[in-house]
Write a protein that holds these residues in place. Structure first.
Motif, mmCIF file in Angstrom:
data_model
loop_
_atom_site.group_PDB
_atom_site.id
_atom_site.type_symbol
_atom_site.label_atom_id
_atom_site.label_comp_id
_atom_site.label_asym_id
_atom_site.label_seq_id
_atom_site.Cartn_x
_atom_site.Cartn_y
_atom_site.Cartn_z
ATOM 1 N N GLN A 47 49.870 5.487 28.009
ATOM 2 C CA GLN A 47 48.470 5.050 28.065
ATOM 3 C C GLN A 47 47.536 6.243 28.285
ATOM 4 O O GLN A 47 46.466 6.318 27.681
ATOM 5 N N MET A 48 47.955 7.199 29.118
ATOM 6 C CA MET A 48 47.138 8.394 29.353
ATOM 7 C C MET A 48 46.993 9.206 28.057
ATOM 8 O O MET A 48 45.915 9.694 27.739
ATOM 9 N N VAL A 49 48.098 9.332 27.319
ATOM 10 C CA VAL A 49 48.078 10.070 26.054
ATOM 11 C C VAL A 49 47.143 9.372 25.063
ATOM 12 O O VAL A 49 46.338 10.019 24.385
ATOM 13 N N ARG A 50 47.245 8.066 25.000
ATOM 14 C CA ARG A 50 46.413 7.300 24.057
ATOM 15 C C ARG A 50 44.940 7.267 24.452
ATOM 16 O O ARG A 50 44.097 6.964 23.617
ATOM 17 N N SER A 51 44.626 7.527 25.706
ATOM 18 C CA SER A 51 43.237 7.441 26.152
ATOM 19 C C SER A 51 42.456 8.724 25.920
ATOM 20 O O SER A 51 41.277 8.804 26.270
ATOM 21 N N SER A 52 43.084 9.723 25.316
ATOM 22 C CA SER A 52 42.355 10.941 24.968
ATOM 23 C C SER A 52 41.167 10.551 24.095
ATOM 24 O O SER A 52 41.295 9.683 23.224
ATOM 25 N N PRO A 53 39.986 11.142 24.314
ATOM 26 C CA PRO A 53 38.789 10.720 23.555
ATOM 27 C C PRO A 53 38.977 10.758 22.041
ATOM 28 O O PRO A 53 38.524 9.854 21.349
ATOM 29 N N GLU A 54 39.660 11.779 21.534
ATOM 30 C CA GLU A 54 39.852 11.890 20.090
ATOM 31 C C GLU A 54 40.684 10.724 19.553
ATOM 32 O O GLU A 54 40.433 10.202 18.476
ATOM 33 N N VAL A 55 41.697 10.315 20.323
ATOM 34 C CA VAL A 55 42.576 9.225 19.904
ATOM 35 C C VAL A 55 41.842 7.893 20.028
ATOM 36 O O VAL A 55 41.888 7.057 19.125
ATOM 37 N N ALA A 56 41.164 7.707 21.144
ATOM 38 C CA ALA A 56 40.487 6.431 21.400
ATOM 39 C C ALA A 56 39.399 6.136 20.362
ATOM 40 O O ALA A 56 39.109 4.966 20.090
ATOM 41 N N LEU A 57 38.813 7.159 19.761
ATOM 42 C CA LEU A 57 37.755 6.960 18.768
ATOM 43 C C LEU A 57 38.270 6.440 17.427
ATOM 44 O O LEU A 57 37.498 5.919 16.634
ATOM 45 N N GLN A 58 39.566 6.585 17.186
ATOM 46 C CA GLN A 58 40.138 6.160 15.913
ATOM 47 C C GLN A 58 40.239 4.640 15.878
ATOM 48 O O GLN A 58 40.788 4.031 16.791
ATOM 49 N N SER A 59 39.733 4.028 14.814
ATOM 50 C CA SER A 59 39.793 2.568 14.714
ATOM 51 C C SER A 59 41.117 2.093 14.122
ATOM 52 O O SER A 59 41.566 0.991 14.411
ATOM 53 N N ASN A 60 41.750 2.910 13.311
ATOM 54 C CA ASN A 60 43.003 2.548 12.658
ATOM 55 C C ASN A 60 44.187 2.865 13.582
ATOM 56 O O ASN A 60 44.342 4.013 14.007
ATOM 57 N N PRO A 61 45.053 1.884 13.892
ATOM 58 C CA PRO A 61 46.193 2.135 14.776
ATOM 59 C C PRO A 61 47.129 3.236 14.262
ATOM 60 O O PRO A 61 47.652 4.019 15.050
ATOM 61 N N GLN A 62 47.324 3.289 12.937
ATOM 62 C CA GLN A 62 48.185 4.340 12.385
ATOM 63 C C GLN A 62 47.547 5.712 12.569
ATOM 64 O O GLN A 62 48.238 6.688 12.840
ATOM 65 N N ALA A 63 46.250 5.786 12.432
ATOM 66 C CA ALA A 63 45.547 7.058 12.644
ATOM 67 C C ALA A 63 45.659 7.483 14.103
ATOM 68 O O ALA A 63 45.845 8.670 14.397
ATOM 69 N N ARG A 64 45.559 6.515 15.027
ATOM 70 C CA ARG A 64 45.711 6.834 16.456
ATOM 71 C C ARG A 64 47.104 7.391 16.732
ATOM 72 O O ARG A 64 47.254 8.407 17.413
ATOM 73 N N ASP A 65 48.127 6.722 16.199
ATOM 74 C CA ASP A 65 49.498 7.167 16.422
ATOM 75 C C ASP A 65 49.742 8.547 15.810
ATOM 76 O O ASP A 65 50.390 9.397 16.413
ATOM 77 N N ALA A 66 49.217 8.776 14.613
ATOM 78 C CA ALA A 66 49.376 10.075 13.962
ATOM 79 C C ALA A 66 48.695 11.169 14.777
ATOM 80 O O ALA A 66 49.243 12.263 14.946
ATOM 81 N N LEU A 67 47.522 10.868 15.298
ATOM 82 C CA LEU A 67 46.792 11.853 16.101
ATOM 83 C C LEU A 67 47.536 12.150 17.401
ATOM 84 O O LEU A 67 47.599 13.306 17.826
ATOM 85 N N VAL A 68 48.118 11.141 18.023
ATOM 86 C CA VAL A 68 48.922 11.365 19.232
ATOM 87 C C VAL A 68 50.083 12.305 18.906
ATOM 88 O O VAL A 68 50.357 13.246 19.645
ATOM 89 N N GLY A 69 50.754 12.052 17.796
ATOM 90 C CA GLY A 69 51.861 12.915 17.383
ATOM 91 C C GLY A 69 51.418 14.349 17.148
ATOM 92 O O GLY A 69 52.088 15.294 17.570
ATOM 93 N N MET A 70 50.269 14.514 16.504
ATOM 94 C CA MET A 70 49.746 15.866 16.255
ATOM 95 C C MET A 70 49.356 16.543 17.564
ATOM 96 O O MET A 70 49.646 17.727 17.774
ATOM 97 N N GLN A 71 48.699 15.806 18.461
ATOM 98 C CA GLN A 71 48.317 16.381 19.748
ATOM 99 C C GLN A 71 49.552 16.780 20.560
ATOM 100 O O GLN A 71 49.553 17.814 21.231
ATOM 101 N N HIS A 72 50.597 15.966 20.477
ATOM 102 C CA HIS A 72 51.831 16.269 21.196
ATOM 103 C C HIS A 72 52.421 17.589 20.697
ATOM 104 O O HIS A 72 52.774 18.454 21.495
ATOM 105 N N GLU A 73 52.514 17.721 19.392
ATOM 106 C CA GLU A 73 53.057 18.958 18.818
ATOM 107 C C GLU A 73 52.200 20.170 19.199
ATOM 108 O O GLU A 73 52.731 21.219 19.561
ATOM 109 N N GLN A 74 50.875 20.041 19.113
ATOM 110 C CA GLN A 74 49.976 21.140 19.472
ATOM 111 C C GLN A 74 50.120 21.514 20.944
ATOM 112 O O GLN A 74 50.162 22.694 21.290
ATOM 113 N N ALA A 75 50.193 20.518 21.820
ATOM 114 C CA ALA A 75 50.305 20.782 23.257
ATOM 115 C C ALA A 75 51.622 21.486 23.579
ATOM 116 O O ALA A 75 51.652 22.414 24.397
ATOM 117 N N LEU A 76 52.701 21.068 22.927
ATOM 118 C CA LEU A 76 53.998 21.686 23.198
ATOM 119 C C LEU A 76 54.045 23.131 22.714
ATOM 120 O O LEU A 76 54.758 23.949 23.293
#
Length: 176
Positions: A47-76
């Motif tokens: 829930q914390m990962v999904r609440s990032s402002p960039e992710v929360a702004l996405q209206s499409n669930p697939q776009a939100r999930d893709a952005l979470v995956g990209m943010q995860h890779e960038q953070a690592l």
């Protein structure tokens, strides 16, 4: 006081995860995470990962999930997993024995950063302020430690599923 290092290991004899948190002013806190605590913690982290402002702004669930995956890779990519945990003597303000995490609290600080509270049933625990890199790094440490356990738990973050090319080849094609 600032976070210096995190270390997370599965301790088979205890059937628990041992989280060690060291700070820049030579303090160390040790916490036990049981399967029960992990089952409480993981959904909170997702829930914390999904609440990032960039992710929360996405209206499409697939776009939100893709952005979470990209943010995860960038953070690592920004995290340092190569430096070993420093085994230096430190003061232990919560005691030498790890505390058993029984309660999880989440909130945001005045700057909007995520705050994770890992607390015993009674008494003092710790509150970690997590920027994006630290949040995703903690998720990765948990995934790695749980993979070494015999708990039969898979911790997954939302991401865009990889397409199976064999399914693409079998799908009917339409040419317009």
């Amino acid at each position: 006081m600032r976070l210096h290092q995190l270390k997370l290991d599965f301790i088979a004899e205890q059937d628990r995860l041992l989280l060690r948190v060291s700070t820049d002013n030579q303090l160390e806190m040790r916490l036990w995470l049981t399967r029960r605590a992990l089952r409480l913690l993981w959904p909170q982290l997702v829930q914390m990962v999904r609440s990032s402002p960039e992710v929360a702004l996405q209206s499409n669930p697939q776009a939100r999930d893709a952005l979470v995956g990209m943010q995860h890779e960038q953070a690592l990519l920004q995290a340092n997993f190569a430096t070993p945990f420093e085994e230096t003597p430190r003061a232990m303000p919560l005691g030498t024995e790890p505390i058993l995490v029984a309660r999880i609290q989440t909130s945001k600080d005045e700057a909007g950063k995520q705050v994770l509270g890992l607390l015993p049933q009674q008494g003092q625990g710790i509150h970690l302020t997590l920027d994006n890199t630290l949040l995703h790094s903690l998720c990765k440490l948990l995934q790695n430690a749980v993979a070494k356990s015999d708990w039969d738990i898979v911790l997954e973050l939302p991401s865009l599923p990889l397409r199976d090319e064999s399914e693409d080849a079998a799908a009917p094609k339409t040419v317009n």
